[in-house]
Design a protein around this motif. Structure first.
Motif, PDB file in Angstrom:
ATOM      1  N   SER A 121       5.809 -10.708  18.221  1.00 26.75           N
ATOM      2  CA  SER A 121       5.472 -10.158  16.899  1.00 26.75           C
ATOM      3  C   SER A 121       4.596  -8.909  16.999  1.00 26.75           C
ATOM      4  N   LEU A 122       4.016  -8.649  18.168  1.00 27.84           N
ATOM      5  CA  LEU A 122       3.014  -7.603  18.285  1.00 27.84           C
ATOM      6  C   LEU A 122       3.614  -6.236  18.596  1.00 27.84           C
ATOM      7  N   LEU A 123       3.161  -5.236  17.847  1.00 28.15           N
ATOM      8  CA  LEU A 123       3.464  -3.834  18.110  1.00 28.15           C
ATOM      9  C   LEU A 123       2.156  -3.099  18.331  1.00 28.15           C
ATOM     10  N   GLY A 124       2.208  -2.011  19.093  1.00 29.88           N
ATOM     11  CA  GLY A 124       1.026  -1.180  19.271  1.00 29.88           C
ATOM     12  C   GLY A 124       0.952  -0.127  18.178  1.00 29.88           C
ATOM     13  N   GLY A 125      -0.252   0.235  17.813  1.00 29.71           N
ATOM     14  CA  GLY A 125      -0.424   1.257  16.790  1.00 29.71           C
ATOM     15  C   GLY A 125      -1.655   2.105  17.049  1.00 29.71           C
ATOM     16  N   VAL A 126      -1.587   3.349  16.636  1.00 28.89           N
ATOM     17  CA  VAL A 126      -2.714   4.276  16.727  1.00 28.89           C
ATOM     18  C   VAL A 126      -2.745   5.070  15.427  1.00 28.89           C
ATOM     19  N   CYS A 127      -3.938   5.304  14.912  1.00 30.93           N
ATOM     20  CA  CYS A 127      -4.050   6.149  13.729  1.00 30.93           C
ATOM     21  C   CYS A 127      -5.105   7.222  13.978  1.00 30.93           C
ATOM     22  N   TYR A 128      -4.893   8.355  13.347  1.00 31.47           N
ATOM     23  CA  TYR A 128      -5.823   9.470  13.434  1.00 31.47           C
ATOM     24  C   TYR A 128      -6.173   9.891  12.014  1.00 31.47           C
ATOM     25  N   VAL A 129      -7.375   9.606  11.598  1.00 35.26           N
ATOM     26  CA  VAL A 129      -7.818   9.969  10.258  1.00 35.26           C
ATOM     27  C   VAL A 129      -9.332   9.789  10.199  1.00 35.26           C
ATOM     28  N   SER A 130      -9.973  10.559   9.351  1.00 35.55           N
ATOM     29  CA  SER A 130     -11.388  10.343   9.048  1.00 35.55           C
ATOM     30  C   SER A 130     -11.469   9.968   7.580  1.00 35.55           C
ATOM     31  N   ALA A 131     -11.579   8.685   7.310  1.00 32.46           N
ATOM     32  CA  ALA A 131     -11.589   8.190   5.934  1.00 32.46           C
ATOM     33  C   ALA A 131     -12.576   7.045   5.825  1.00 32.46           C
ATOM     34  N   VAL A 132     -13.351   7.047   4.764  1.00 27.20           N
ATOM     35  CA  VAL A 132     -14.367   6.009   4.568  1.00 27.20           C
ATOM     36  C   VAL A 132     -14.368   5.571   3.106  1.00 27.20           C
ATOM     37  N   ILE A 133     -14.912   4.381   2.876  1.00 26.44           N
ATOM     38  CA  ILE A 133     -15.141   3.924   1.506  1.00 26.44           C
ATOM     39  C   ILE A 133     -16.396   4.629   0.995  1.00 26.44           C
ATOM     40  N   GLU A 134     -16.223   5.544   0.070  1.00 26.64           N
ATOM     41  CA  GLU A 134     -17.373   6.253  -0.496  1.00 26.64           C
ATOM     42  C   GLU A 134     -18.153   5.356  -1.441  1.00 26.64           C
ATOM     43  N   GLN A 135     -17.439   4.568  -2.204  1.00 24.15           N
ATOM     44  CA  GLN A 135     -18.007   3.549  -3.082  1.00 24.15           C
ATOM     45  C   GLN A 135     -16.899   2.550  -3.339  1.00 24.15           C
TER      46      GLN A 135
END
Length: 312
Positions: A121-135
């Motif tokens: 069931s497992l796949l590898g993943g990579v993400c590139y982003v700068s995102a945060v919960i501001e509120q």
């Protein structure tokens, strides 16, 4: 055919990529909790940033994995300390055929997931982003890059990874398939450990870190140690990869900082044990010196569980 995608951990990373897909008409269920869940239920999930602002309707969020119902793919985007607990919750979905992809930081998530889920069931993943919960209910995207990479661990270009990458076509983020996802995970790890260690230990964004000779050397040394550990584990990292990443750091927006820096300044728990802490631990196991990562781990140790109490 559109896949039904469940995103477990609709924070900065999960909320951003899942929210972008949902806003583009994808079949997405976001799993959130606490005040973030309440805010999304009331007003939807707002995503703001250079790629444009969108709002995901409240109906796309649920409070638990059990409430997802059915999924073809599950993106895991929780903090690393929650991985084992989430893996146990995902077992029914995985046994029903859902693919499980971690977009988390670190290089040990596959081992954590496979303790509870079927290997197939497992796949590898990579993400590139700068995102945060501001509120609560609001995710802010900083910087321009937004990319996903998926891959089978055995290198096959399977139908499911090709279809998964295609889901984001037209949604904004770039998505591609890798035939060497383990190396891709480690390449991101090298950069992430460096950015996290330097911006968090110095308490300044990358512009300040790279502009000072001492902190710039710290950033490079942390990444070089991480490359050395990866190579000792058999990962095909180029010996000069850390220098290449330093050059990449020179292209980043000067106000960019790692999510760990954000967590430190907001008194949140840190993923330090799975970043510089993991480099130091794995280095010790492999006989690879990691003095810079070990020092960063020691310096930030009082903050791992959040803001330390003031000594009386």
């Amino acid at each position: 055919m559109d896949m039904r995608v469940a995103v477990v951990g609709a924070g900065g990373v999960g909320g951003y990529f899942g929210g972008r897909l949902a806003a583009a008409g994808g079949d997405v269920m976001l799993v959130a909790r606490g005040r973030h869940l309440e805010a999304i239920r009331a007003n939807g999930l707002s995503i703001r940033g250079a790629a444009g602002d969108v709002t995901v309707p409240p109906g796309a969020v649920v409070p638990s994995v059990d409430a997802v119902g059915r999924a073809d793919v599950v993106l895991v985007a929780v903090k690393l300390w929650d991985t084992e607990d989430v893996a146990r919750q995902l077992r029914p979905l995985a046994e029903s055929g859902a693919a499980v992809v971690s977009l988390q930081n670190g290089v040990e998530t596959r081992e954590a997931l496979r303790r509870h889920l079927p290997e197939e069931s497992l796949l590898g993943g990579v993400c590139y982003v700068s995102a945060v919960i501001e509120q609560p209910g609001v995710v802010v995207h900083r910087g321009g890059f937004q990319k996903l990479v998926f891959g089978e661990y055995d290198g096959r270009r399977s139908e499911r990874v090709v279809e998964l990458a295609a889901q984001w076509a037209g949604a904004g983020p770039e998505a591609e398939v890798s035939t060497d996802i383990t190396r891709m995970i480690w390449e991101k790890f090298v950069f992430l450990v460096g950015l996290s260690a330097a911006t968090t230990a110095v308490r300044q964004p990358i512009g300040v870190v790279r502009g000072d000779a001492g902190s710039r050397a710290l950033l490079l040394d942390v990444m070089r140690e991480t490359v050395a550990v990866g190579r000792a584990r058999g990962v095909a990292l180029d010996p000069s990869f850390a220098d290449e990443r330093l050059a990449f750091c020179d292209t980043l927006p000067p106000d960019m900082a790692a999510s760990m820096h954000h967590d430190l300044t907001h008194g949140n728990r840190l993923e330090l044990p799975w970043l510089s802490g993991a480099v130091a631990r794995l280095g010790a196991e492999l006989g690879v010196p990691t003095p810079r990562n070990s020092t960063v781990a020691d310096i930030l140790s009082p903050y791992v569980q959040g803001a330390p109490a003031t000594a009386g």
